[in-house]
Design an enzyme around this catalytic site. Structure first.
Site, PDB file in Angstrom:
ATOM      1  N   ASN A   1      19.386  -7.487  -7.770  1.00 45.45           N
ATOM      2  CA  ASN A   1      18.152  -6.696  -7.760  1.00 45.45           C
ATOM      3  C   ASN A   1      18.068  -6.049  -6.385  1.00 45.45           C
ATOM      4  OD1 ASN A   1      15.559  -5.672  -7.767  1.00 45.45           O
ATOM      5  ND2 ASN A   1      14.597  -7.523  -8.565  1.00 45.45           N
ATOM      6  N   LYS A  23      18.131  -9.082  -3.773  1.00 46.90           N
ATOM      7  CA  LYS A  23      17.921 -10.393  -4.366  1.00 46.90           C
ATOM      8  C   LYS A  23      19.074 -10.670  -5.332  1.00 46.90           C
ATOM      9  CE  LYS A  23      12.876  -9.818  -4.368  1.00 46.90           C
ATOM     10  NZ  LYS A  23      11.684  -9.728  -5.244  1.00 46.90           N
ATOM     11  N   ARG A  58      19.561  -4.851 -12.039  1.00 48.32           N
ATOM     12  CA  ARG A  58      18.265  -4.260 -12.343  1.00 48.32           C
ATOM     13  C   ARG A  58      18.320  -2.802 -11.877  1.00 48.32           C
ATOM     14  NH1 ARG A  58      12.940  -4.195  -8.700  1.00 48.32           N
ATOM     15  NH2 ARG A  58      11.541  -3.142 -10.154  1.00 48.32           N
ATOM     16  N   HIS A  63       8.646  -1.637 -14.026  1.00 44.49           N
ATOM     17  CA  HIS A  63       8.474  -3.099 -14.060  1.00 44.49           C
ATOM     18  C   HIS A  63       8.722  -3.652 -15.460  1.00 44.49           C
ATOM     19  CE1 HIS A  63       5.757  -2.371 -10.384  1.00 44.49           C
ATOM     20  NE2 HIS A  63       6.900  -2.895  -9.953  1.00 44.49           N
ATOM     21  N   HIS A  85       1.189  -6.691 -12.918  1.00 42.93           N
ATOM     22  CA  HIS A  85       2.347  -7.000 -12.073  1.00 42.93           C
ATOM     23  C   HIS A  85       1.996  -6.516 -10.674  1.00 42.93           C
ATOM     24  CE1 HIS A  85       6.778  -7.350 -11.202  1.00 42.93           C
ATOM     25  NE2 HIS A  85       6.394  -6.552 -10.218  1.00 42.93           N
ATOM     26  N   LEU A  86       1.603  -7.464  -9.831  1.00 41.70           N
ATOM     27  CA  LEU A  86       1.133  -7.127  -8.493  1.00 41.70           C
ATOM     28  C   LEU A  86       2.095  -7.686  -7.461  1.00 41.70           C
ATOM     29  CD1 LEU A  86      -2.676  -7.970  -8.922  1.00 41.70           C
ATOM     30  CD2 LEU A  86      -1.491  -5.807  -9.397  1.00 41.70           C
ATOM     31  N   GLY A 132       5.387  -3.404  -4.991  1.00 41.53           N
ATOM     32  CA  GLY A 132       5.102  -2.379  -5.985  1.00 41.53           C
ATOM     33  C   GLY A 132       4.168  -2.991  -7.005  1.00 41.53           C
ATOM     34  N   ARG A 172       2.743   2.349  -0.908  1.00 35.22           N
ATOM     35  CA  ARG A 172       2.679   3.549  -1.749  1.00 35.22           C
ATOM     36  C   ARG A 172       1.244   3.880  -2.126  1.00 35.22           C
ATOM     37  NH1 ARG A 172       7.069   1.741  -6.156  1.00 35.22           N
ATOM     38  NH2 ARG A 172       7.368  -0.129  -4.873  1.00 35.22           N
ATOM     39  N   GLY A 219       4.574 -11.299  -6.975  1.00 37.50           N
ATOM     40  CA  GLY A 219       4.255 -11.987  -5.731  1.00 37.50           C
ATOM     41  C   GLY A 219       2.779 -12.127  -5.427  1.00 37.50           C
ATOM     42  N   GLY A 272       0.211 -11.288  -7.527  1.00 33.39           N
ATOM     43  CA  GLY A 272      -0.474 -11.786  -8.717  1.00 33.39           C
ATOM     44  C   GLY A 272      -0.350 -13.277  -8.915  1.00 33.39           C
ATOM     45  N   GLU A 314      12.404 -11.742 -13.983  1.00 27.59           N
ATOM     46  CA  GLU A 314      13.177 -10.538 -14.276  1.00 27.59           C
ATOM     47  C   GLU A 314      14.672 -10.834 -14.301  1.00 27.59           C
ATOM     48  OE1 GLU A 314      10.817  -7.051 -12.018  1.00 27.59           O
ATOM     49  OE2 GLU A 314      11.066  -8.921 -10.879  1.00 27.59           O
TER      50      GLU A 314
END
Length: 412
Positions: free
Chosen positions: A20, A27, A102, A190, A217-218, A221, A250, A343, A345, A394
């Protein structure tokens, strides 16, 4: 990482290495394909971070992060080589049978995982402008492995694929219709994370997860996905990974007139505007402190401008999430379940608490103790909406896709 090609049976597929790749980190996770079903827990995983910076480090399962030195001329290539070396040391006679990547953007062409070759790689390079923080770096890793280990199967697993179920009314942008025909549309991102939610949520919560669900998905990004019947029906990210929620660095959704102003009046170049939108905005830009909510919250009580900006950044961050959840609830016609993942969330109870407090009008009631413990279910018994925390996976989704691709190839 020598490759022993499979001869027969799943047990011959060997280990699956998942990569990833982001702009400053890689990762990785290693899964054992000999077991069926594929275990969700990686044999080991880790990360190189700070690539291209002054203080890169490396960490993996069972090893605390430690400082490393990377070739300053080609730091990304050096980081990938380090991962391959570390994986090779731990193979213990086993072999890596495939690498799953990914890939953030597959465009409208790629709705399924696919084996990577020179032709696919050329297609995917065309999407680099739409995901500049991830796409070029993932493809660099692909290119290096294609050149150095051409017999090693590599599979692309796309973050956009899960959102191919979006209805056209969600995909089309309010531009001249010719733009739709040229491929300018809402893609959504995501997807590997949301695909895992579609697997894990019904296992934990039963049929309740199959109704009107919003997944948040927090992470650095961030996006939201409205799911019905465990399929994506609306999402906040659009043509690029800039759209929707305010993120770590962002902007999220932004009046395009503000971009025109930056270019026409303030005379910023295209490259400068891109840097502002992707790297200098969001939580970091508003707070002037950090892109991490857990860091910013520590400054909320500071005196003067520092405290004021910290409070404003977190208030705006939460407001944008609440506002977009409200929009997705309208599309769904109600809400049965709200899920936090990634992360922020998964680990920031105070962010979840502030979001849920603002959504009290939907009948959401939080169990404060459960929220503090990051429990799987954090809503109280009298809440009209189930509120859940579900760690994403993921890497397992990517490994599963790679294994399916190998099995299909073998069956031909």
């Amino acid at each position: 990482m020598d490759v022993t090609m499979a001869r027969s049976g799943r047990r011959e597929h060997g280990l699956i290495l998942v990569l990833n790749c982001g702009s400053s980190s890689i990762k990785f996770a290693v899964f054992d394909s000999s077991a069926a079903p594929l275990p969700r827990q990686a044999l080991w995983n880790g990360k190189v971070q700070g690539i291209g910076g002054a203080n890169p480090d490396f960490g993996e399962t069972g090893v605390a992060p430690f400082s490393i030195e990377l070739d300053t001329a080609h730091p990304y290539r050096a980081a990938l080589r380090l991962i391959r070396d570390r994986v090779s040391r731990r193979l213990d006679g086993r072999h890596v049978g495939t690498v799953a990547h990914r890939i953030v953007h597959g465009g409208s062409k790629y709705s399924m995982p696919v084996r990577l070759d020179a032709n696919v790689l050329a297609d995917l390079k065309g999407y680099i402008p739409l995901a500049p923080l991830h796409q070029p770096f993932a493809l660099e890793a692909v290119e290096i492995l294609l050149r150095e280990q051409p017999d090693l199967p590599q599979m692309a697993c796309f973050d956009t694929a899960f959102h191919h179920t979006l209805p056209q009314v969600e995909k089309i942008l309010p531009l001249p219709y010719a733009a739709w025909e040229r491929g300018l549309r809402r893609y959504g991102f995501h997807g590997l994370s949301y695909e895992y939610m579609a697997v894990a949520l019904p296992e934990r919560h039963g049929d309740a997860a199959c109704g009107r669900t919003v997944v948040a998905h927090l992470g650095s990004g961030a996006s939201l996905c409205a799911m019905q019947g465990l399929k994506s029906v609306a999402t906040t990210m659009g043509f690029s990974a800039l759209d929707g929620l305010m993120m770590g660095t962002r902007t999220g959704a932004l009046d395009p007139g503000a971009v025109l102003y930056l270019m026409e009046v303030e005379k910023l170049s295209l490259e400068q505007v891109g840097r502002v939108l992707y790297h200098e905005s969001g939580l970091l830009g508003v707070s002037g402190i950090s892109a991490e909510p857990r860091v910013i919250v520590g400054h909320e009580n500071d005196a003067g401008e520092t405290g004021e900006r910290a409070r404003l950044a977190l208030a705006l961050y939460v407001r944008r999430i609440v506002r977009e959840i409200g929009a997705l609830v309208a599309v769904l016609g109600g809400l049965d379940m709200l899920v936090f993942t990634a992360g922020v969330g998964e680990h920031n109870a105070f962010i979840r608490e502030r979001i849920c407090a603002a959504l009290g009008f939907l009948g959401i009631a939080l169990d404060t103790d459960a929220n503090a413990r990051h429990a799987a279910k954090i809503s109280s018994d009298h809440s009209q909406v189930i509120v859940a925390v579900e760690p994403t996976n993921e890497e397992w989704i990517a490994a599963s896709h790679a294994l399916s691709c190998l099995d299909r190839e073998k069956a031909r």
